[in-house]
Design a protein around this motif. Structure first.
Motif, PDB file in Angstrom:
ATOM      1  N   TYR A 137       0.846  -1.189   0.000  1.00  0.00           N
ATOM      2  CA  TYR A 137       0.000   0.000   0.000  1.00  0.00           C
ATOM      3  C   TYR A 137       0.881   1.237   0.000  1.00  0.00           C
ATOM      4  CZ  TYR A 137       1.074   0.540   5.001  1.00  0.00           C
ATOM      5  OH  TYR A 137       1.719   0.711   6.201  1.00  0.00           O
ATOM      6  N   ASP A 146       1.548   4.940   1.856  1.00  0.00           N
ATOM      7  CA  ASP A 146       1.201   5.669   3.071  1.00  0.00           C
ATOM      8  C   ASP A 146       0.655   7.050   2.717  1.00  0.00           C
ATOM      9  OD1 ASP A 146       3.368   7.312   2.473  1.00  0.00           O
ATOM     10  OD2 ASP A 146       4.680   6.439   3.994  1.00  0.00           O
ATOM     11  N   SER A 147       0.395   7.865   3.742  1.00  0.00           N
ATOM     12  CA  SER A 147      -0.252   9.167   3.528  1.00  0.00           C
ATOM     13  C   SER A 147       0.591  10.111   2.680  1.00  0.00           C
ATOM     14  CB  SER A 147      -0.561   9.817   4.878  1.00  0.00           C
ATOM     15  OG  SER A 147       0.631   9.965   5.645  1.00  0.00           O
ATOM     16  N   GLU A 148       1.901   9.849   2.602  1.00  0.00           N
ATOM     17  CA  GLU A 148       2.782  10.691   1.786  1.00  0.00           C
ATOM     18  C   GLU A 148       3.062  10.066   0.431  1.00  0.00           C
ATOM     19  OE1 GLU A 148       6.240  11.362   4.136  1.00  0.00           O
ATOM     20  OE2 GLU A 148       5.193  12.637   5.594  1.00  0.00           O
ATOM     21  N   ARG A 191       4.700   0.996   0.899  1.00  0.00           N
ATOM     22  CA  ARG A 191       4.885   0.258   2.155  1.00  0.00           C
ATOM     23  C   ARG A 191       4.382  -1.172   1.963  1.00  0.00           C
ATOM     24  NH1 ARG A 191       7.690   3.896   3.195  1.00  0.00           N
ATOM     25  NH2 ARG A 191       7.500   5.464   4.848  1.00  0.00           N
ATOM     26  N   TYR A 222       2.979  -4.531   4.441  1.00  0.00           N
ATOM     27  CA  TYR A 222       2.549  -4.970   5.774  1.00  0.00           C
ATOM     28  C   TYR A 222       2.162  -6.441   5.724  1.00  0.00           C
ATOM     29  CZ  TYR A 222      -0.189  -5.715   9.954  1.00  0.00           C
ATOM     30  OH  TYR A 222      -0.659  -6.238  11.129  1.00  0.00           O
ATOM     31  N   GLN A 233      -1.122   8.490  12.411  1.00  0.00           N
ATOM     32  CA  GLN A 233      -0.459   7.799  11.312  1.00  0.00           C
ATOM     33  C   GLN A 233      -0.799   6.313  11.306  1.00  0.00           C
ATOM     34  OE1 GLN A 233       1.562   9.086   8.706  1.00  0.00           O
ATOM     35  NE2 GLN A 233       1.140   7.016   7.987  1.00  0.00           N
ATOM     36  N   THR A 234      -0.840   5.705  12.515  1.00  0.00           N
ATOM     37  CA  THR A 234      -1.188   4.278  12.604  1.00  0.00           C
ATOM     38  C   THR A 234      -2.621   4.052  12.156  1.00  0.00           C
ATOM     39  OG1 THR A 234       0.347   3.973  14.458  1.00  0.00           O
ATOM     40  CG2 THR A 234      -1.332   2.288  14.133  1.00  0.00           C
ATOM     41  N   ARG A 260      -4.294   5.820  10.021  1.00  0.00           N
ATOM     42  CA  ARG A 260      -4.326   5.924   8.558  1.00  0.00           C
ATOM     43  C   ARG A 260      -3.728   4.669   7.919  1.00  0.00           C
ATOM     44  NH1 ARG A 260      -2.950  11.413   9.769  1.00  0.00           N
ATOM     45  NH2 ARG A 260      -0.719  10.943   9.492  1.00  0.00           N
ATOM     46  N   ASP A 261      -2.634   4.153   8.507  1.00  0.00           N
ATOM     47  CA  ASP A 261      -2.007   2.952   7.963  1.00  0.00           C
ATOM     48  C   ASP A 261      -2.947   1.754   8.018  1.00  0.00           C
ATOM     49  OD1 ASP A 261       0.316   4.269   7.350  1.00  0.00           O
ATOM     50  OD2 ASP A 261       1.426   3.598   9.121  1.00  0.00           O
ATOM     51  N   GLU A 286      -5.380   1.995   5.288  1.00  0.00           N
ATOM     52  CA  GLU A 286      -4.762   1.655   4.006  1.00  0.00           C
ATOM     53  C   GLU A 286      -4.543   0.150   3.882  1.00  0.00           C
ATOM     54  OE1 GLU A 286      -4.345   3.559   1.518  1.00  0.00           O
ATOM     55  OE2 GLU A 286      -4.713   5.517   2.410  1.00  0.00           O
TER      56      GLU A 286
END
Length: 259
Positions: free
Chosen positions: A109, A111-113, A117, A119, A147-148, A150-151, A154
């Motif tokens: 996936y 990330d927000s930027e 990534r 997982y 951030q977590t 959002r992760d 995702e």
């Protein structure tokens, strides 16, 4: 007058690295994951990622386990943390669980930027009903970070719909150190079956009017205290007796018959 040479050391000379100022664990070089060789009559670890490389922040746990899906043949599982390990043990002690996989699926996936990534899901549990559940285990401090959150969103979006029927997030802080130790001992005793002891202890608990502590059972069951003690652990694991698992489970623990 010649000054004598001192024969002692100043305190500062005796201080070693990390003794005083470096409170965090010393960073150690990364080591390769442990690769187990073939074990006779034991199924190998089959996760998509081996999480057993060295870590300063988590315990890597190798777990022998059996499920009906594998005809109860022993198999090796590897958990990435102590909390993840006891979550798997809790599932494995459930009569509703048919199969369990460690590190079952990896998803990609952004990330927000926009950075790529990967997982790997912690656990995949299959129930006797056929329902499949992915389990995401993380400590509370991490789960509170935006951030977590959002992760996780995702990761859920990137997980194929046919991989599981649902996904749950488990707060590792719900598993205190004492709860983890109790569950680990339960897991060891759970598969060391003694149906006679379990039946005698449960029947005694149901009719005993003075039951308060575990030790109250021992004089009333016609088996050794060791067998009765182990039976109590199995009965708590099966939900037939209840106890506070955030305290040491021993003969002075308060227990009762589950409703």
């Amino acid at each position: 007058m010649t000054r004598k040479k001192r024969n002692y050391s100043d305190h500062i000379e005796m201080v070693k690295d990390n003794d005083t100022w470096l409170y965090a664990p010393k960073t150690l070089p990364k080591m390769d994951a442990i690769e187990l060789g073939e074990i006779h009559d034991v199924l190998p670890f089959d996760g998509v990622r081996n999480p057993s490389s060295r870590s300063n922040s988590s315990h890597k746990v190798f777990i022998p386990y059996r499920t009906e899906a594998n005809n109860n043949m022993p198999k090796v599982g590897i958990a990435e943390s102590a909390a993840e390990a006891v979550v798997s043990m809790q599932y494995l002690m459930s009569q509703d669980v048919y199969d369990l996989h460690f590190q079952p699926i990896e998803v990609a996936y952004a990330d927000s930027e926009g950075a790529p990534r990967h997982y790997t899901h912690d656990l995949l549990v299959t129930f006797r009903s056929g329902h499949r559940r992915l389990v995401f285990v993380r400590n509370e401090a991490s789960l509170q970070k935006p951030q977590t959150i959002r992760d996780i969103q995702e990761v859920i979006a990137a997980t194929p719909e046919d991989a599981a029927d649902d996904l749950i997030v488990v707060n590792a802080n719900d598993y205190t150190r004492q709860r983890r130790e109790n569950l680990s001992r339960m897991y060891l005793l759970f598969f060391d079956e003694d149906e006679e002891a379990d039946t005698l202890v449960l029947e005694t608990a149901r009719r005993l009017r003075t039951l308060y502590y575990m030790q109250d059972l021992f004089p009333h069951v016609p088996i050794s205290q060791d067998r009765a003690f182990q039976a109590c652990y199995r009965l708590v694991a099966r939900g037939l007796l209840h106890a506070n698992l955030d305290h040491v489970l021993w003969e002075y623990s308060q227990i009762g018959v589950a409703a």
